[in-house]
Design an enzyme around this catalytic site. Structure first.
Site, short mmCIF file in Angstrom:
data_model
loop_
_atom_site.label_atom_id
_atom_site.label_comp_id
_atom_site.label_asym_id
_atom_site.label_seq_id
_atom_site.Cartn_x
_atom_site.Cartn_y
_atom_site.Cartn_z
N GLU A 42 0.83 -1.21 0.00
CA GLU A 42 0.00 0.00 0.00
C GLU A 42 0.86 1.26 0.00
OE1 GLU A 42 -3.01 0.24 -0.64
OE2 GLU A 42 -3.72 -1.80 -0.40
N TYR A 125 -5.92 6.66 4.36
CA TYR A 125 -6.09 5.62 3.33
C TYR A 125 -5.34 4.34 3.72
CZ TYR A 125 -5.24 2.71 -0.60
OH TYR A 125 -5.14 1.60 -1.39
N ASP A 143 -9.37 5.76 -2.23
CA ASP A 143 -8.28 6.40 -2.98
C ASP A 143 -8.89 7.22 -4.12
OD1 ASP A 143 -9.09 4.56 -4.86
OD2 ASP A 143 -7.12 3.66 -5.17
#
Ligand code: SF4
Length: 297
Positions: A42, A125, A143
């Protein structure tokens, strides 16, 4: 696309079917991937395309399969291994993250959203992505791609407008299926749809699972009002100079004298500015007067 209505349920079922058929087989999505490997993916995927992340992620995990192995190495080695992925502060954050995970959480990536949000460099996020994709929790993972899909399919507008974390999270949270495992897949499916089908410039509505329910398509898919966003150039920017200086330090096995950096970029003011910003970001240390290295090297 509301999950609460019968029509919404059908649309989500269509989205999940589409995801099952079309999702890319990315290694960090495979069952059994560790929370640490998901966290690393990520962080790397922010600002960087999948094709460039794939080999870097595999090398990183082969070398540092756990937070403890990375924490035992220097921050400089993390920056060196980051290579040309761009935005190298992410390497520093991952190293700080690993150190904090070892110190506070016994070397295990925490599952609690609050604890994830407390890790260095982990924002709204990334924390939710790890909680959802590593631990199966129901959180909105928002996102740019998800914001665009929701703006179009639900709100009927071409662009999501400026990001507002709380508002964006609430909007997506209200749409997700109630069951956590379904919500996790719905998050992944929305992201994938935005990456592959509902792209910013050329949405392929004919192949979209929302093609009959999408508000923007129903309204005639009017083009965005504002000017088209232009991609920021790279050549000649401070980012390019930072990259050149950092690359020289990555290749060096011992501290580099200032004179060797000075020949790498002609504009002295820009060079000085780039070096000062690398030092202030913690990516470069002045180990002795006029000699520079990666941190901990
Ligand atoms: S129908 Fe078109 S605009 Fe609507 S969500 Fe699908 S790809 Fe995007």
């Amino acid at each position: 696309m509301s999950s609460g209505s019968a029509g919404g349920a059908v649309a989500f079922a269509a989205l999940l079917r589409w995801y099952d058929e079309h999702a890319r087989d990315l290694p960090w999505r495979r069952p059994g991937t560790s929370p640490w490997a998901i966290l690393v993916s990520e962080v790397m995927l922010q600002q960087t395309p999948v094709a460039r992340v794939l080999p870097a992620w595999q090398d990183w995990l082969a070398r540092w399969p756990t937070p403890a192995t990375l924490a035992a190495d220097t921050a400089g080695e993390a920056i060196r291994a980051w290579g040309r992925l761009g935005y190298p502060r992410r390497a520093l954050w991952l190293h700080e993250c690993a150190t904090t995970i070892v110190a506070r959480h016994g070397g295990e990536v925490p599952a609690s959203l609050a604890q994830l949000l407390d890790l260095p460099g982990v924002g709204a996020y990334t924390a939710r992505a790890v909680a959802a994709f590593a631990y199966g929790q129901r959180h909105p993972v928002v996102d740019t791609n998800v914001r665009r899909v929701v703006a179009r399919a639900v709100s009927g507008v071409a662009d999501a407008g400026p990001a507002t974390t709380a508002g964006d999270l609430a909007a997506v949270e209200s749409l997700l299926p109630a069951e956590p495992a379904l919500a996790v897949r719905a998050n992944a499916a929305l992201m994938e749809l935005g990456a592959l089908v509902c792209t910013a410039r050329a949405p392929r509505c004919a192949g979209c699972p929302f093609t009959t329910s999408c508000a923007w398509r129903a309204a005639g898919a009017a083009a965005p009002d504002g000017p088209t966003r232009r991609r920021q150039g790279y050549a000649g920017t401070d980012r390019q100079v930072r990259g050149i200086l950092l690359d020289a330090l990555r290749r060096a096995s011992e501290p580099v004298p200032r004179a060797r950096l000075d020949v790498l970029w002609a504009d002295a003011a820009q060079r000085d500015r780039a070096l000062a910003s690398l030092i202030s970001d913690g990516l470069v240390h002045e180990v002795a007067a006029g000699r520079y290295s990666l941190p901990g090297a």
